[in-house]
Write an enzyme that holds these catalytic residues in place. Sequence first.
Site, PDB file in Angstrom:
ATOM      1  N   HIS A  23       6.422  33.597  49.458  1.00 54.29           N
ATOM      2  CA  HIS A  23       5.259  31.774  49.866  1.00 54.29           C
ATOM      3  C   HIS A  23       6.220  31.446  50.485  1.00 54.29           C
ATOM      4  O   HIS A  23       7.598  31.416  50.989  1.00 54.29           O
ATOM      5  CB  HIS A  23       5.435  31.000  48.752  1.00 54.29           C
ATOM      6  CG  HIS A  23       6.973  31.385  47.781  1.00 54.29           C
ATOM      7  ND1 HIS A  23       6.491  31.877  46.687  1.00 54.29           N
ATOM      8  CD2 HIS A  23       7.608  30.243  48.030  1.00 54.29           C
ATOM      9  CE1 HIS A  23       7.868  31.855  46.098  1.00 54.29           C
ATOM     10  NE2 HIS A  23       8.020  31.079  46.355  1.00 54.29           N
ATOM     11  N   HIS A  77      20.187  34.600  37.498  1.00 51.91           N
ATOM     12  CA  HIS A  77      19.738  32.857  37.932  1.00 51.91           C
ATOM     13  C   HIS A  77      18.830  32.201  37.118  1.00 51.91           C
ATOM     14  O   HIS A  77      18.538  30.921  37.321  1.00 51.91           O
ATOM     15  CB  HIS A  77      19.978  32.777  39.841  1.00 51.91           C
ATOM     16  CG  HIS A  77      18.682  33.602  40.184  1.00 51.91           C
ATOM     17  ND1 HIS A  77      18.403  34.918  39.913  1.00 51.91           N
ATOM     18  CD2 HIS A  77      17.478  32.402  40.370  1.00 51.91           C
ATOM     19  CE1 HIS A  77      17.025  34.462  40.696  1.00 51.91           C
ATOM     20  NE2 HIS A  77      16.733  33.688  40.915  1.00 51.91           N
ATOM     21  N   ASP A  78      18.440  33.253  36.780  1.00 55.80           N
ATOM     22  CA  ASP A  78      16.718  32.326  36.830  1.00 55.80           C
ATOM     23  C   ASP A  78      16.678  31.851  34.830  1.00 55.80           C
ATOM     24  O   ASP A  78      17.625  32.919  34.068  1.00 55.80           O
ATOM     25  CB  ASP A  78      15.151  33.412  36.071  1.00 55.80           C
ATOM     26  CG  ASP A  78      14.964  33.432  38.171  1.00 55.80           C
ATOM     27  OD1 ASP A  78      14.886  32.254  38.613  1.00 55.80           O
ATOM     28  OD2 ASP A  78      14.384  34.429  38.686  1.00 55.80           O
ATOM     29  N   GLU A  91      11.199  42.761  42.474  1.00 52.07           N
ATOM     30  CA  GLU A  91      11.339  41.375  41.051  1.00 52.07           C
ATOM     31  C   GLU A  91       9.630  40.769  40.874  1.00 52.07           C
ATOM     32  O   GLU A  91       9.081  40.323  40.954  1.00 52.07           O
ATOM     33  CB  GLU A  91      12.402  39.799  42.046  1.00 52.07           C
ATOM     34  CG  GLU A  91      12.352  39.115  41.323  1.00 52.07           C
ATOM     35  CD  GLU A  91      11.468  37.949  40.500  1.00 52.07           C
ATOM     36  OE1 GLU A  91      11.928  37.097  39.576  1.00 52.07           O
ATOM     37  OE2 GLU A  91      10.577  37.990  40.975  1.00 52.07           O
ATOM     38  N   ARG A 139      17.963  24.866  35.114  1.00 48.43           N
ATOM     39  CA  ARG A 139      18.500  27.273  35.762  1.00 48.43           C
ATOM     40  C   ARG A 139      19.864  26.300  35.883  1.00 48.43           C
ATOM     41  O   ARG A 139      20.020  27.650  36.494  1.00 48.43           O
ATOM     42  CB  ARG A 139      17.715  27.758  36.277  1.00 48.43           C
ATOM     43  CG  ARG A 139      16.085  28.024  35.687  1.00 48.43           C
ATOM     44  CD  ARG A 139      14.657  28.756  36.853  1.00 48.43           C
ATOM     45  NE  ARG A 139      14.503  27.692  37.528  1.00 48.43           N
ATOM     46  CZ  ARG A 139      13.738  28.644  38.401  1.00 48.43           C
ATOM     47  NH1 ARG A 139      13.250  29.825  38.526  1.00 48.43           N
ATOM     48  NH2 ARG A 139      13.671  27.869  38.938  1.00 48.43           N
ATOM     49  N   ASP A 194      11.230  39.066  46.389  1.00 50.10           N
ATOM     50  CA  ASP A 194      11.235  38.153  45.734  1.00 50.10           C
ATOM     51  C   ASP A 194       9.263  38.096  44.923  1.00 50.10           C
ATOM     52  O   ASP A 194       8.871  37.479  45.627  1.00 50.10           O
ATOM     53  CB  ASP A 194      11.317  36.387  45.895  1.00 50.10           C
ATOM     54  CG  ASP A 194      11.415  35.581  44.915  1.00 50.10           C
ATOM     55  OD1 ASP A 194      12.154  35.574  43.556  1.00 50.10           O
ATOM     56  OD2 ASP A 194      10.425  34.119  45.400  1.00 50.10           O
ATOM     57  N   GLN A 215       6.410  25.395  48.432  1.00 51.15           N
ATOM     58  CA  GLN A 215       6.542  26.255  47.953  1.00 51.15           C
ATOM     59  C   GLN A 215       4.691  26.717  48.152  1.00 51.15           C
ATOM     60  O   GLN A 215       4.084  26.821  47.698  1.00 51.15           O
ATOM     61  CB  GLN A 215       7.237  27.233  46.794  1.00 51.15           C
ATOM     62  CG  GLN A 215       8.772  26.383  46.971  1.00 51.15           C
ATOM     63  CD  GLN A 215       9.623  27.429  45.359  1.00 51.15           C
ATOM     64  OE1 GLN A 215       8.740  26.726  44.229  1.00 51.15           O
ATOM     65  NE2 GLN A 215      10.515  28.226  45.760  1.00 51.15           N
ATOM     66  N   ASP A 260      14.586  24.889  45.403  1.00 49.94           N
ATOM     67  CA  ASP A 260      14.665  26.191  44.140  1.00 49.94           C
ATOM     68  C   ASP A 260      15.921  26.809  44.486  1.00 49.94           C
ATOM     69  O   ASP A 260      14.856  27.961  44.995  1.00 49.94           O
ATOM     70  CB  ASP A 260      12.855  26.634  44.150  1.00 49.94           C
ATOM     71  CG  ASP A 260      12.708  27.869  43.422  1.00 49.94           C
ATOM     72  OD1 ASP A 260      13.485  27.525  42.714  1.00 49.94           O
ATOM     73  OD2 ASP A 260      11.729  28.286  43.693  1.00 49.94           O
ATOM     74  N   ARG A 298      15.509  42.073  48.365  1.00 49.21           N
ATOM     75  CA  ARG A 298      15.167  41.668  46.737  1.00 49.21           C
ATOM     76  C   ARG A 298      13.541  40.874  46.934  1.00 49.21           C
ATOM     77  O   ARG A 298      13.822  40.546  47.693  1.00 49.21           O
ATOM     78  CB  ARG A 298      15.945  41.119  45.996  1.00 49.21           C
ATOM     79  CG  ARG A 298      15.654  40.455  44.879  1.00 49.21           C
ATOM     80  CD  ARG A 298      16.347  39.387  44.504  1.00 49.21           C
ATOM     81  NE  ARG A 298      15.843  38.628  43.110  1.00 49.21           N
ATOM     82  CZ  ARG A 298      14.835  37.283  43.068  1.00 49.21           C
ATOM     83  NH1 ARG A 298      14.389  37.461  43.947  1.00 49.21           N
ATOM     84  NH2 ARG A 298      14.947  37.177  41.774  1.00 49.21           N
TER      85      ARG A 298
END
Length: 628
Positions: free
Chosen positions: A177, A380-381, A311, A502, A269, A237, A134, A267
């Site tokens: 995760h 990036h998403d 995020e 993505r 996540d 994950q 990922d 950041r």
Amino acid sequence: MRAEVRADYEAALEWVAGDDAFAVRFERFFTELRDPLHTLYGDDDRFALAWDRLLQAIATTAAERPRELRMLDHEREVTPDWLQREQAVGYVTYVDKFAGTLSGVRERLPYLRELGVTYLHLMPLLAARPAPNDGGYAVVDYGAVEPSMGTMDDLAALASDLREAGMALCVDLVLNHVAAEHPWARDPAFLCTFADRAEPDAFERTLPDVFPDTAPGSFSWSEEHRSWIWTTFNTYQWDLDYTNPDVFVAMAEAMLGLARAGVDVLRLDAAPFLWKRLGTNCQNQPEVHELLQAFRAAMRIAAPAVAFKAEAIVAPKDLVPYLGTGKHEGKECDLAYHNVLMVLLWSALASGRVGLMTSTLLAMPTVPPGAGWLTYVRCHDDIGWAITPEDAARVGEDAYLHRRFLADWYAGEFPGSFARGARFQADPRTGEARSSGTCASLAGLESAPDELATELAIRRILLLYAIAFAHGGLPLIYMGDELGLFNDASYLEDPDKADDNRWMHRPAMDWEAAERRHDPDTVEGQLWGGLRRLITARRSTPAIHVQGAVEPVWTGNDHVFGLSRAQAGERLLVLGNFSPTPQPVGLGVLQERGFELTAAAGAVDGRPVEPYHDFVVLAPYQHLWLSG
Ligand code: OTU
């Protein structure tokens, strides 16, 4: 010092002998650290030991902090708005795609300096499981850098170079995760495990799917544990169990380790997902905010220079709490992604109308004191079309139909669409989808058949960035947008990536294209020049400061967005034409707010501007900045 603090402080002091600043911070943030942890873990037998380990980690981090970083601690304590000022401009990139390795990034710093960047967010760079991972969001070791990119020493060296160049370093910390291969995942006490399907089924009744196409459901069977494991994202994950205080401390140690390497911003996540509760969507639970407050307090005692960025791609009422509201005010994250603004920018561009953006932004809760937004155009998403029925109803639109329109438009499947994107995680039952694609491809640069269309696409890109730069918040430039990089189809040849589109908007840096950035006759030159003008305009506009007022303005023309900013006597009015045709705005809109049309307003956009009778006429996709 208060007696209750002294008891714990005596232990911590052993590691930080004679550090007055540490003593002050310890007392100041002690309750902020202890109270949420008591709320979460007060009745847990494991807590006493975990607490000791936490204090030890905090104290050793503080004790080992080199003088350079301690100076930074002091500097940011007296300049808490260091990320919110008009000078701040961010850049986001993958290490490998930008420069191969961390040392490669060091060599490319002159490029970022030339652009005017003061904040560099490097995408996940800690050691990850082998692909698929990922894009690095499946970590196997929080204490090591991904070997192909370098080492922790390289990271520290890069952080130090960045500091010298006036740039802060932001790094991803995957809180929710770990990779299935992480050592923590060998211990069932670190995971959310279930012997049979009864509980997973009960949870799934109210759990949304994040990746319904590629990773349906939120649980995966593990032979090793003979249990179902909570896996919100991909099956590899594995969600951590934050009801275990040892999980909290292990993650706090990971954070503190990054602070020791000289990282400036973390950041966080997937922050909303940390706490699960039956009968809910298992996001944004009150306990998440207790956890974040405790992490923040730990960091403030150990390394106060380090800031937190949430995020949390969630609805506004759930989002603002990540910036600290109510009892958590001033105690959570410094920054959060303004996902709503990003979605509305693309929505306005597709429809050519600004009503939905204006009314939705007018209804946005304000940011709590001391905190700020991260404003961005692409990341990036995918883009999730988070338009709610209430938002749409305010302007007489249907949310479902508008979301479908946007998914169609950006997939290039709506008549007249300029976009060349793709659907992400499409739901065939509803026809809804999220969208993938680079900024340039979504804005029409890739599809442009001729010079005029190319010119319009460039203006669209700069218009979106102009609003992101003016809105208030730390604006981010996503790598490649400054040169207009197109979608990259090469991911389709990699079986570990092919099912996740993505990757199409995560191209490799094109250094040959970058060579053309000084030539105003090239696309690269125009985008680079346009962004440089925006950065310069931002720098000379104190009203940009996050803490200033942000007020969307009805301009009387449904194609022209207005945004007014005010801070400490300084004012700014930005107008942006979201349509492909010239559009008038009555000069009264300016005058009644005390603004006058000057040549400088057009300079930011690179095109002259003059009044026409009682109007200012904005060229297609033109944006104007007026100061007052
Ligand atoms: C994040 O995104 C990352 O940005 C993604 O690249 C990762 O795949 C993911 O976490 C897992 O690590 O749902 O569609 O509210 O929206 O955490 C992307 C936050 C995601 C989520 C966000 C997540």
